[in-house]
Design an enzyme around this catalytic site. Structure first.
Site, PDB file in Angstrom:
ATOM      1  N   SER A   1       3.543  -2.309  10.249  1.00  0.00           N
ATOM      2  CA  SER A   1       4.996  -2.334  10.469  1.00  0.00           C
ATOM      3  C   SER A   1       5.652  -3.662  10.090  1.00  0.00           C
ATOM      4  O   SER A   1       6.598  -4.103  10.741  1.00  0.00           O
ATOM      5  CB  SER A   1       5.324  -1.960  11.917  1.00  0.00           C
TER       6      SER A   1
ATOM      7  N   LYS B   1       0.023   4.231  -0.251  1.00  0.00           N
ATOM      8  CA  LYS B   1      -0.662   5.424   0.289  1.00  0.00           C
ATOM      9  C   LYS B   1      -0.484   6.593  -0.687  1.00  0.00           C
ATOM     10  O   LYS B   1      -0.505   6.382  -1.891  1.00  0.00           O
ATOM     11  CB  LYS B   1      -0.150   5.733   1.692  1.00  0.00           C
TER      12      LYS B   1
ATOM     13  N   HIS C   1      -9.439   1.028   5.069  1.00  0.00           N
ATOM     14  CA  HIS C   1      -8.150   1.233   5.755  1.00  0.00           C
ATOM     15  C   HIS C   1      -8.383   2.199   6.917  1.00  0.00           C
ATOM     16  O   HIS C   1      -9.189   3.131   6.820  1.00  0.00           O
ATOM     17  CB  HIS C   1      -7.126   1.800   4.767  1.00  0.00           C
TER      18      HIS C   1
ATOM     19  N   GLU D   1      -6.791   4.633   7.920  1.00  0.00           N
ATOM     20  CA  GLU D   1      -6.601   6.060   7.577  1.00  0.00           C
ATOM     21  C   GLU D   1      -7.841   6.616   6.886  1.00  0.00           C
ATOM     22  O   GLU D   1      -8.174   7.795   7.053  1.00  0.00           O
ATOM     23  CB  GLU D   1      -5.339   6.207   6.712  1.00  0.00           C
TER      24      GLU D   1
ATOM     25  N   ASN E   1       0.870  -1.184   0.000  1.00  0.00           N
ATOM     26  CA  ASN E   1       0.000   0.000   0.000  1.00  0.00           C
ATOM     27  C   ASN E   1       0.906   1.233   0.000  1.00  0.00           C
ATOM     28  O   ASN E   1       1.501   1.561   1.016  1.00  0.00           O
ATOM     29  CB  ASN E   1      -0.882  -0.026   1.252  1.00  0.00           C
TER      30      ASN E   1
ATOM     31  N   GLY F   1       2.716   2.122  10.675  1.00  0.00           N
ATOM     32  CA  GLY F   1       3.700   3.188  10.513  1.00  0.00           C
ATOM     33  C   GLY F   1       4.447   3.549  11.776  1.00  0.00           C
ATOM     34  O   GLY F   1       5.123   4.577  11.819  1.00  0.00           O
TER      35      GLY F   1
ATOM     36  N   GLU G   1      -5.187  -5.042  10.683  1.00  0.00           N
ATOM     37  CA  GLU G   1      -4.169  -4.021  10.862  1.00  0.00           C
ATOM     38  C   GLU G   1      -4.446  -3.261  12.167  1.00  0.00           C
ATOM     39  O   GLU G   1      -5.283  -2.332  12.178  1.00  0.00           O
ATOM     40  CB  GLU G   1      -4.200  -3.019   9.704  1.00  0.00           C
TER      41      GLU G   1
HETATM   42  C1  PEP Z   1      -0.678   0.145   6.086  1.00  0.00           C
HETATM   43  O1  PEP Z   1      -0.837   1.355   6.041  1.00  0.00           O
HETATM   44  O2  PEP Z   1      -1.507  -0.606   5.569  1.00  0.00           O
HETATM   45  C2  PEP Z   1       0.513  -0.367   6.752  1.00  0.00           C
HETATM   46  C3  PEP Z   1       0.496  -1.597   7.150  1.00  0.00           C
HETATM   47  O3  PEP Z   1       1.547   0.524   6.947  1.00  0.00           O
HETATM   48  P1  PEP Z   1       2.995   0.186   7.555  1.00  0.00           P
HETATM   49  O4  PEP Z   1       3.450  -1.122   6.955  1.00  0.00           O
HETATM   50  O5  PEP Z   1       3.857   1.327   7.149  1.00  0.00           O
HETATM   51  O6  PEP Z   1       2.824   0.058   9.032  1.00  0.00           O
END
Ligand code: PEP
Length: 253
Positions: free
Chosen positions: A213, A10, A91, A93, A8, A174, A168
């Site tokens: 992460s 983003k 997601h 976000e 992803n 992040g 998630e």
């Molecule tokens: C995400 O935004 O779906 C995600 C898992 O981000 P990150 O791997 O940077 O934590």
């Protein structure tokens, strides 16, 4: 079934950077299914730059409606026409920045399926919810509200799973922090049980990705956990070498 390693991007990535990224991916042999979800304007150029490499492309959101007077929104049909096979929905976000409720996510998933896209439906608890012992309750409520019943019967031609779930934890996205392996395994088992109850046979096989992460150094241990069917990768998907290192940590059948 191979694991699905989904990136992803983003709101990152540029047209100018596509060629180098695609060259990095083309160079690799992966033992997992690879999917990149760049910003929508980059789907078609990335498809072209990948030049037939076995990497699927996806979008990060789609509109509830299929067309019409919805300024700034993205039609699932157009995303499919651009070369997307998947779309990330719900997601955290988008749930936080755009107030997307589970009911909206469910409507978007219906639209995506009707357009021939595979929805990747994201669920996950906040840190406060985990700390108060509510993580599994919150995630089950998100699943109950976000999954359309079409997922139980619908098949997308040529594709084994009509949908994908991504667990998630919001606090792991992040941040460089991840839940313990025990907590990931427990949540994935809980999600599997909920999927079976909600969707019957389709829920027994639907891949459940872990996201939050994931990086080359922790991928092997996370991907080896029971009921982990792959990863949704944010930051580490921006460098092809890191993304491929994660993909090559996926267990081989
Ligand atoms: C995400 O935004 O779906 C995600 C898992 O981000 P990150 O791997 O940077 O934590």
């Amino acid at each position: 079934m191979p694991q699905l390693i989904a990136g992803n991007w983003k709101m990152n990535g540029t047209l100018a950077g596509i060629a180098a990224y695609a060259a990095g991916l083309r160079a690799a042999a992966a033992y997992a299914d690879l999917l990149i979800c760049p910003p929508a304007p980059l789907i078609a150029p990335l498809r072209a730059a990948l030049d037939g490499a076995p990497v699927a492309l996806g979008a990060q959101d789609c509109a509830v409606q299929r067309s019409g007077a919805h300024t700034g929104d993205l039609s699932a049909d157009l995303l499919a026409e651009l070369g997307a096979t998947h779309v990330i929905l719900g997601h955290s976000e988008r749930r936080a920045d755009h107030g997307e409720s589970s009911a909206i996510v469910r409507e978007k998933a219906r639209t995506a399926i009707a357009a021939g896209l595979i929805p990747i439906i994201c669920v996950g608890e906040t840190e406060a919810e985990r700390d108060s012992g509510e993580a599994e309750t919150v995630v089950r409520a998100q699943l109950a509200g976000s999954l359309p019943e079409e997922l139980a019967g619908q098949t997308v031609p040529g594709v084994f799973a009509p949908g994908v779930i991504a667990y998630e934890p919001v606090w792991a996205i992040g941040t460089g922090r991840t839940p313990t392996e025990e907590d990931v395994a427990a949540m994935h088992a809980s999600i599997r049980a909920a999927l079976r109850r909600q969707l019957g046979a389709a829920g027994a096989t639907m891949p459940i990705l872990y996201g939050g992460s994931v990086k080359p150094s922790n991928a092997a241990s996370l991907l080896a956990l029971p009921e982990v069917g792959g990863a949704l990768v944010g930051g580490a998907s921006l460098k092809p070498e890191d993304f491929l290192a994660i993909a090559s940590a996926a267990p081989r059948d």
